[in-house]
Design a protein around this motif. Structure first.
Motif, PDB file in Angstrom:
ATOM      1  N   ILE A 170       0.849  -1.207   0.000  1.00  0.00           N
ATOM      2  CA  ILE A 170       0.000   0.000   0.000  1.00  0.00           C
ATOM      3  C   ILE A 170       0.878   1.248   0.000  1.00  0.00           C
ATOM      4  O   ILE A 170       0.638   2.203  -0.753  1.00  0.00           O
ATOM      5  CB  ILE A 170      -0.966  -0.036   1.209  1.00  0.00           C
ATOM      6  N   ASP A 178       1.205 -10.398  -1.868  1.00  0.00           N
ATOM      7  CA  ASP A 178       1.300 -10.744  -0.443  1.00  0.00           C
ATOM      8  C   ASP A 178       2.593 -10.278   0.218  1.00  0.00           C
ATOM      9  O   ASP A 178       2.569  -9.610   1.257  1.00  0.00           O
ATOM     10  CB  ASP A 178       1.131 -12.261  -0.294  1.00  0.00           C
ATOM     11  N   SER A 198      -4.758 -12.860  -1.389  1.00  0.00           N
ATOM     12  CA  SER A 198      -5.515 -13.876  -2.126  1.00  0.00           C
ATOM     13  C   SER A 198      -6.213 -13.246  -3.333  1.00  0.00           C
ATOM     14  O   SER A 198      -6.024 -12.068  -3.626  1.00  0.00           O
ATOM     15  CB  SER A 198      -6.577 -14.476  -1.203  1.00  0.00           C
ATOM     16  N   PRO A 204      -4.504  -2.621   3.256  1.00  0.00           N
ATOM     17  CA  PRO A 204      -4.394  -4.042   2.898  1.00  0.00           C
ATOM     18  C   PRO A 204      -5.682  -4.747   3.330  1.00  0.00           C
ATOM     19  O   PRO A 204      -6.390  -4.253   4.221  1.00  0.00           O
ATOM     20  CB  PRO A 204      -3.209  -4.518   3.742  1.00  0.00           C
ATOM     21  N   ILE A 205      -5.985  -5.859   2.697  1.00  0.00           N
ATOM     22  CA  ILE A 205      -7.083  -6.699   3.185  1.00  0.00           C
ATOM     23  C   ILE A 205      -6.558  -7.509   4.359  1.00  0.00           C
ATOM     24  O   ILE A 205      -5.555  -8.221   4.247  1.00  0.00           O
ATOM     25  CB  ILE A 205      -7.601  -7.637   2.057  1.00  0.00           C
TER      26      ILE A 205
HETATM   27  C1  LIG Z   1      -3.221  -9.886   9.828  1.00  0.00           C
HETATM   28  C2  LIG Z   1      -3.285 -10.155   8.356  1.00  0.00           C
HETATM   29  C3  LIG Z   1      -4.468 -10.602   7.821  1.00  0.00           C
HETATM   30  C4  LIG Z   1      -4.579 -10.813   6.446  1.00  0.00           C
HETATM   31  N1  LIG Z   1      -5.773 -11.245   5.946  1.00  0.00           N
HETATM   32  C5  LIG Z   1      -5.915 -11.439   4.624  1.00  0.00           C
HETATM   33  C6  LIG Z   1      -7.165 -11.879   4.098  1.00  0.00           C
HETATM   34  O1  LIG Z   1      -8.140 -12.094   4.795  1.00  0.00           O
HETATM   35  N2  LIG Z   1      -7.255 -12.067   2.760  1.00  0.00           N
HETATM   36  C7  LIG Z   1      -6.203 -11.838   1.910  1.00  0.00           C
HETATM   37  O2  LIG Z   1      -6.365 -11.987   0.706  1.00  0.00           O
HETATM   38  N3  LIG Z   1      -5.004 -11.413   2.381  1.00  0.00           N
HETATM   39  C8  LIG Z   1      -4.832 -11.206   3.711  1.00  0.00           C
HETATM   40  N4  LIG Z   1      -3.630 -10.764   4.226  1.00  0.00           N
HETATM   41  C9  LIG Z   1      -2.529 -10.478   3.292  1.00  0.00           C
HETATM   42  C10 LIG Z   1      -2.347  -8.975   3.009  1.00  0.00           C
HETATM   43  O3  LIG Z   1      -3.515  -8.422   2.466  1.00  0.00           O
HETATM   44  C11 LIG Z   1      -1.192  -8.803   2.006  1.00  0.00           C
HETATM   45  O4  LIG Z   1      -0.002  -9.311   2.568  1.00  0.00           O
HETATM   46  C12 LIG Z   1      -0.960  -7.378   1.554  1.00  0.00           C
HETATM   47  O5  LIG Z   1      -0.083  -7.387   0.453  1.00  0.00           O
HETATM   48  C13 LIG Z   1      -0.377  -6.508   2.651  1.00  0.00           C
HETATM   49  O6  LIG Z   1      -0.240  -5.191   2.173  1.00  0.00           O
HETATM   50  P1  LIG Z   1       0.852  -4.174   2.804  1.00  0.00           P
HETATM   51  O7  LIG Z   1       2.201  -4.655   2.384  1.00  0.00           O
HETATM   52  O8  LIG Z   1       0.529  -2.854   2.229  1.00  0.00           O
HETATM   53  O9  LIG Z   1       0.631  -4.171   4.277  1.00  0.00           O
HETATM   54  C14 LIG Z   1      -3.468 -10.587   5.589  1.00  0.00           C
HETATM   55  C15 LIG Z   1      -2.257 -10.146   6.157  1.00  0.00           C
HETATM   56  C16 LIG Z   1      -2.164  -9.936   7.523  1.00  0.00           C
HETATM   57  C17 LIG Z   1      -0.865  -9.445   8.107  1.00  0.00           C
END
Ligand SMILES: Cc1cc2nc3c(=O)[nH]c(=O)nc-3n(C[C@H](O)[C@H](O)[C@H](O)COP(=O)(O)O)c2cc1C
Length: 190
Positions: A20, A165, A131, A86-87
């Motif tokens: 993000i 991810d 995902s 993020p999700i």
């Molecule tokens: C606590 C937590 C919960 C997450 N839950 C989901 C989810 O429900 N579904 C999904 O697709 N990804 C999930 N993710 C993966 C994040 O959405 C993904 O790693 C994303 O790229 C993080 O973005 P960022 O680097 O900006 O924080 C989760 C990650 C974390 C740490």
């Protein structure tokens, strides 16, 4: 001279240098000096979730004296809000949801006190998910639309990235810069 548009970016990821963060910085880069841009990292703020105390019922002012005091002011002054999250567990991050619940004073101002004082804004949503489950984006979007409605922001655009991810993995997405430029342009449109 025309005043520059005020763009408020709300980064709801705890990961500095994460996906993000990278996308939002690409948007900022694309905006150059064409707007007045302010980024708030929600994870750095010290604030509590809404206490449902009804303290804002009569004057639309939150009784909690924390870092959101300054953020309310930034939201009021903004012409454009970009929320990036993020999700997490199928929806917006807790950082984003905690902020949104604290928008109750704006809801009171609009729905109870019938005030029409908030200026028109544009709202954009940026999401990243590990995902490819589209329901998660739908969940996050529905909540964001509630948020935007209450702060008088018209929903004007989105970037949703799936299967991203690892920290920084978004940089492997070939169309990132053109997509960020598209959002930047849309924020500046009348
Ligand atoms: C606590 C937590 C919960 C997450 N839950 C989901 C989810 O429900 N579904 C999904 O697709 N990804 C999930 N993710 C993966 C994040 O959405 C993904 O790693 C994303 O790229 C993080 O973005 P960022 O680097 O900006 O924080 C989760 C990650 C974390 C740490």
């Amino acid at each position: 001279m025309q005043l520059q548009r005020k763009i408020l970016i709300l980064n709801a990821s705890p990961r500095i240098g994460g996906n993000i963060d990278i996308i939002l910085k690409k948007i900022i880069q694309a905006l150059g000096n064409k707007a007045q841009v302010k980024t708030i990292y929600l994870n750095d703020l010290n604030f509590r979730p809404c206490q449902a105390c009804n303290g804002c019922d009569k004057d639309a002012i939150c009784v909690l004296d924390d870092d959101l005091r300054a953020v309310y002011k930034q939201i009021i002054e903004a012409d454009v809000i970009i929320l990036g999250s993020p999700i997490f567990f199928g929806s917006l991050s807790a950082q984003a949801k905690m902020l949104i619940d604290r928008m109750q004073p704006f809801w009171v101002a609009k729905a109870r006190l019938k005030r029409k004082s908030l200026k028109d804004k544009k709202g954009f949503l940026i999401l990243v998910a590990g995902s490819g489950n589209k329901t998660f984006f739908e969940n996050a979007l529905a909540i964001t639309k509630n948020f935007f409605k209450v702060i008088n922001a018209k929903y004007c655009g989105q970037l949703f990235f799936e299967h991203i991810d690892k920290k920084g993995e978004i940089l492997d997405f070939p169309g990132l810069e053109p997509e960020a430029e598209k959002i930047a342009r849309a924020t500046l449109e009348p």
